[in-house]
Design an enzyme around this catalytic site. Sequence first.
Site, short mmCIF file in Angstrom:
data_model
loop_
_atom_site.label_atom_id
_atom_site.label_comp_id
_atom_site.label_asym_id
_atom_site.label_seq_id
_atom_site.Cartn_x
_atom_site.Cartn_y
_atom_site.Cartn_z
N GLY A 173 0.83 -1.21 0.00
CA GLY A 173 0.00 0.00 0.00
C GLY A 173 0.86 1.25 0.00
N HIS A 174 2.03 1.16 0.57
CA HIS A 174 2.99 2.27 0.51
C HIS A 174 4.26 1.71 -0.13
CE1 HIS A 174 5.65 5.54 1.30
NE2 HIS A 174 4.89 6.13 2.21
N HIS A 237 -0.54 10.06 -3.49
CA HIS A 237 0.41 10.38 -2.42
C HIS A 237 1.81 10.53 -3.04
CE1 HIS A 237 3.00 9.36 1.06
NE2 HIS A 237 2.03 9.91 1.78
N GLU A 289 -1.80 14.01 1.16
CA GLU A 289 -0.38 14.33 0.92
C GLU A 289 -0.05 14.08 -0.55
OE1 GLU A 289 1.51 13.29 5.17
OE2 GLU A 289 1.19 11.52 3.97
N GLU A 305 5.82 18.09 1.10
CA GLU A 305 6.49 17.37 2.19
C GLU A 305 7.99 17.19 1.88
OE1 GLU A 305 4.74 13.56 3.06
OE2 GLU A 305 6.47 12.95 4.27
N CYS A 387 8.50 10.96 9.63
CA CYS A 387 9.25 10.37 8.51
C CYS A 387 10.33 11.30 7.97
CB CYS A 387 8.28 10.01 7.38
SG CYS A 387 7.13 11.33 6.98
N CYS A 388 10.08 12.63 8.04
CA CYS A 388 11.02 13.56 7.37
C CYS A 388 12.37 13.70 8.09
CB CYS A 388 10.37 14.93 7.20
SG CYS A 388 8.85 14.88 6.23
#
Length: 603
Positions: A173-174, A237, A289, A305, A387-388
């Site tokens: 999914g990601h 995304h 996002e 992002e 995450c960043c």
Amino acid sequence: MKNVPFSDVRVTGGFWKQKQDLVRSVTINAVYDRFKESGRFDAFRFDPEGTGIRPHVFWDSDAAKWLESVAYLTAQQKDPALEAKADELIDEIAAHQAEDGYFNLYFQQIEPEKRFTDRGKHELYCLGHLIEAAVAYYKATGKKKLLDCVEKYTDFVYDLFVVRDGASFVTPGHEEIELALISLYRLTRNKKHLELCRFFLDERARHPDRDPGAARLGMKYNQSHLPVREQRTAVGHAVRACYLYSGMADFAKETGDKEMEEACRALFDDIVNTKLYITGGIGACHVGERFGAAYYLPNDTAYAETCAGISLAMFASRMQQFSSDVRLADTIERVYYNNVLSGLSQDGEGFFYVNPLELAPQAIKVMQENGQPVPRSRRPKIFSCSCCPPNITRMIPTFQQYAYTVSEDTVYVHQFLDSEATVAVGGRTVTLRQETDYPVSGKVKLTVKGYTGKLAVRVPSWSSEYAEEKKDGYLRFDVAGDAEISLDFKPAAELIAADPRVSDDCGRVAVCRGPVVYCLEEADNGPMLRDVRISADGIFAEGPSDEFGLPVLLTEGWRSESEGGLYRPYTGSLKKVPLRFIPYQAFANREEGEMVVWVLVKE
Ligand code: FUB
Ligand code: ZN
């Protein structure tokens, strides 16, 4: 064409050395401390009752990116204290990996019966990041423990997904694991790793019943709307998208899959032609996002992002395996000098996740009161979805990975940083020295030793120098033995306009100097910055560079008279004001206030 790895390029001084030193001395430890305080590392002790820690579904990826960052730092300069922390974490992973190879903080500790039942819960994404960390750590230290763990887990995933079709869903999914599997394959040459990557790419969008999109945003959200070879428009995304495209590009390189390469080219074109902020940010929309429609690039509500910018640079660099299309290096430069560096505060401890091109704190306050997602006006030290920060710590120390590529007979110089590189070309090893303070100035001195062959040096798209000599954006030199080449790209303040389809930017200009986008901040110029106009002549003086490591730009502009009531007859009367522009990458490091990139222009 091959990318020259970061480990073959030693950064010796200049702009990037300063940034990298900051990450080494401050940021990597700050991220560790914040992750420790938030339970991200103690979750690896697998004692939820004792510690009271309930891991989030993608904490594994946060820790993995931190580990990968340690690998990159330690490969360049040993740091026993950092390495000890990394080893401790790896020991926990090895100790808690399930018998069958599975590893996941959340599912093993909280919902063990639900492994691989929910496509939206990031298990394969987490494995992807663990793989990247393991490959990097092995290359940096020669230590194999984490690599053994991820190989075992990857075998398990291969068996479950490819052989047994035993998970509730078919593809991630990601996305992320696709690109990670290629780097694992490049290290191990184990065909299963390449096959698993092929499987995840080929099966995407072929199982709508088992591979859902997002409830509100549909199948485009996670790029499951079309088989990947048929995709031509960047949707959904943004981080997922560019990680997927990076994996596709790597796969196409490894296998010679032309259809895949073609799709990647079209997707890159679509992004840079219609969906890219001037700062290199992508993914305009807060909700999901995600990419907006073509030319939808709002400034104050820009999402952009930090991870998305990073993922775009990763995609562009992978496309450099196919060609020296100068837009690839130009895009990497745009992303790094603006969207990525704005993600880190000047003290090295704070991070932007969202990188807007306009800030109005009053508007932010109202949006907050309304419960709307908003950009922040300060850089926090950690986010609940963090995450960043560890993406910054893995990417700033390796910026030199984008500097060079080599083909059979040509060494390409794409990025400029004070450095010494050892490049293998035509069966020989060549030493290439760059002396430069780029982008403070545009002077670059290249010294090549022991090389007979071709050298191609990018002329950045913002430079008007070498217009006659360059071909496809590069200057070409035939080198015989030793050579010294001195260039000057002469960055100077320039006004840039946007395609009128970008409605937020109509009638406005952005001030750029070389690759660096500038902005106005309230700290220098007072409030009501959307009302400020600058002259179409664009005459700027350069101020000192000590505060931001880059010069500030000084000019005169105009503003409206503030007296006269809420509404008044139009007179066109303006007053002159001095203006100070600072690099966008450094905004929000002083007192809170407004910021604008796109300013009105007065003819
Ligand atoms: O979902 C994992 C990561 O967190 C994504 O890549 C980011 O966009 C953020 O949602
Ligand atoms: Zn992020």
